[in-house]
Design a protein around this motif. Structure first.
Motif, PDB file in Angstrom:
ATOM      1  N   CYS A 195      -8.429  13.753  -7.231  1.00 39.22           N
ATOM      2  CA  CYS A 195      -7.313  12.828  -7.412  1.00 39.22           C
ATOM      3  C   CYS A 195      -6.413  12.874  -6.179  1.00 39.22           C
ATOM      4  O   CYS A 195      -6.291  13.919  -5.535  1.00 39.22           O
ATOM      5  N   GLY A 196      -5.804  11.743  -5.872  1.00 41.42           N
ATOM      6  CA  GLY A 196      -4.848  11.675  -4.782  1.00 41.42           C
ATOM      7  C   GLY A 196      -3.514  12.276  -5.185  1.00 41.42           C
ATOM      8  O   GLY A 196      -3.303  12.661  -6.337  1.00 41.42           O
ATOM      9  N   ALA A 197      -2.608  12.344  -4.236  1.00 37.33           N
ATOM     10  CA  ALA A 197      -1.261  12.850  -4.500  1.00 37.33           C
ATOM     11  C   ALA A 197      -0.513  11.879  -5.411  1.00 37.33           C
ATOM     12  O   ALA A 197      -0.812  10.683  -5.455  1.00 37.33           O
ATOM     13  N   THR A 198       0.456  12.389  -6.136  1.00 39.48           N
ATOM     14  CA  THR A 198       1.232  11.593  -7.090  1.00 39.48           C
ATOM     15  C   THR A 198       2.310  10.776  -6.381  1.00 39.48           C
ATOM     16  O   THR A 198       2.998  11.279  -5.517  1.00 39.48           O
ATOM     17  N   ALA A 199       2.416   9.508  -6.772  1.00 38.31           N
ATOM     18  CA  ALA A 199       3.481   8.626  -6.298  1.00 38.31           C
ATOM     19  C   ALA A 199       4.583   8.636  -7.346  1.00 38.31           C
ATOM     20  O   ALA A 199       4.367   8.229  -8.488  1.00 38.31           O
ATOM     21  N   TYR A 205       0.856  -1.185   0.000  1.00 35.62           N
ATOM     22  CA  TYR A 205       0.000   0.000   0.000  1.00 35.62           C
ATOM     23  C   TYR A 205       0.893   1.237   0.000  1.00 35.62           C
ATOM     24  O   TYR A 205       1.867   1.312   0.735  1.00 35.62           O
ATOM     25  N   ILE A 206       0.581   2.239  -0.841  1.00 36.22           N
ATOM     26  CA  ILE A 206       1.340   3.488  -0.894  1.00 36.22           C
ATOM     27  C   ILE A 206       0.601   4.513  -0.032  1.00 36.22           C
ATOM     28  O   ILE A 206      -0.446   5.039  -0.439  1.00 36.22           O
ATOM     29  N   SER A 207       1.111   4.792   1.141  1.00 39.70           N
ATOM     30  CA  SER A 207       0.415   5.695   2.056  1.00 39.70           C
ATOM     31  C   SER A 207       0.505   7.151   1.583  1.00 39.70           C
ATOM     32  O   SER A 207       1.424   7.533   0.871  1.00 39.70           O
ATOM     33  N   GLY A 208      -0.493   7.935   1.986  1.00 38.30           N
ATOM     34  CA  GLY A 208      -0.507   9.356   1.695  1.00 38.30           C
ATOM     35  C   GLY A 208      -0.943   9.723   0.288  1.00 38.30           C
ATOM     36  O   GLY A 208      -0.877  10.895  -0.090  1.00 38.30           O
ATOM     37  N   LYS A 209      -1.388   8.771  -0.504  1.00 44.77           N
ATOM     38  CA  LYS A 209      -1.788   9.037  -1.898  1.00 44.77           C
ATOM     39  C   LYS A 209      -3.280   8.799  -2.117  1.00 44.77           C
ATOM     40  O   LYS A 209      -3.764   8.824  -3.242  1.00 44.77           O
ATOM     41  N   ASP A 210      -4.032   8.583  -1.040  1.00 48.44           N
ATOM     42  CA  ASP A 210      -5.457   8.282  -1.111  1.00 48.44           C
ATOM     43  C   ASP A 210      -6.268   9.504  -1.522  1.00 48.44           C
ATOM     44  O   ASP A 210      -5.839  10.642  -1.326  1.00 48.44           O
ATOM     45  N   VAL A 211      -7.454   9.246  -2.018  1.00 46.03           N
ATOM     46  CA  VAL A 211      -8.438  10.295  -2.278  1.00 46.03           C
ATOM     47  C   VAL A 211      -9.795   9.756  -1.828  1.00 46.03           C
ATOM     48  O   VAL A 211     -10.148   8.615  -2.130  1.00 46.03           O
ATOM     49  N   THR A 212     -10.523  10.567  -1.058  1.00 45.40           N
ATOM     50  CA  THR A 212     -11.863  10.201  -0.609  1.00 45.40           C
ATOM     51  C   THR A 212     -12.824  11.292  -1.037  1.00 45.40           C
ATOM     52  O   THR A 212     -12.591  12.475  -0.779  1.00 45.40           O
ATOM     53  N   VAL A 213     -13.889  10.885  -1.717  1.00 47.04           N
ATOM     54  CA  VAL A 213     -14.916  11.816  -2.177  1.00 47.04           C
ATOM     55  C   VAL A 213     -16.255  11.252  -1.709  1.00 47.04           C
ATOM     56  O   VAL A 213     -16.775  10.316  -2.311  1.00 47.04           O
ATOM     57  N   GLY A 214     -16.780  11.803  -0.614  1.00 49.78           N
ATOM     58  CA  GLY A 214     -18.006  11.255  -0.038  1.00 49.78           C
ATOM     59  C   GLY A 214     -17.773   9.823   0.391  1.00 49.78           C
ATOM     60  O   GLY A 214     -16.837   9.527   1.131  1.00 49.78           O
ATOM     61  N   SER A 215     -18.595   8.911  -0.118  1.00 46.77           N
ATOM     62  CA  SER A 215     -18.482   7.488   0.222  1.00 46.77           C
ATOM     63  C   SER A 215     -17.725   6.701  -0.849  1.00 46.77           C
ATOM     64  O   SER A 215     -18.002   5.525  -1.098  1.00 46.77           O
TER      65      SER A 215
END
Length: 141
Positions: free
Chosen positions: A136-140, A45-55
């Protein structure tokens, strides 16, 4: 982005059971580990790159053997979510979609593994069709 552009991003569906089988039941809070001797790769899992939009939540995993990345999405509370993976080469202006869109409602799905090699970075993007919001999440890199 207009809703018409988001709607074009739909693609193949993957059942939650198929995803769990493919990932060994892992989610964004944990990573797969090799179960046997040397030569077995892990998917981290690449931490810190998530994106959450509502559910709707999107995140990325990285394959240990070659650094290729995978986008994943999960939906809950009946949210209609679309996820895709984008890549940007250093020096270019925009991101380019490198996966199909994966639409889920109360389940999860994943892209295949995509190149994230030297001088390029990837990010996971999610659109919540139920609310019309996306991101969009942060770029890895």
């Amino acid at each position: 982005m207009t809703s018409a552009k988001w709607a074009v991003r739909t693609g193949a569906l993957v059942s939650g059971v198929a995803l769990a089988a493919a990932l060994g039941g892992i989610g964004p809070a944990q990573a797969a580990t090799p179960r046997s001797s040397a030569g077995v790769q892990s998917i981290d899992y690449i931490s810190g790159k998530d994106v959450t939009v509502g559910s709707c939540k999107g995140w990325m995993n990285r394959r240990s053997t070659d650094g290729y990345v995978q986008g994943l999405v999960q939906s809950w509370n009946g949210a209609d979510c679309i996820m895709w993976l984008e890549r940007k080469v250093i020096g270019s202006y925009d991101y380019t979609s490198v996966s199909d869109g994966y639409e889920v409602v109360n389940t999860s799905a994943s892209t295949g593994f995509h190149w994230n090699g030297a001088n390029a970075g990837s990010r996971v993007c999610v659109h919540n069709n139920s609310t019309g919001a996306g991101g969009c999440g942060a770029t890895a890199w």
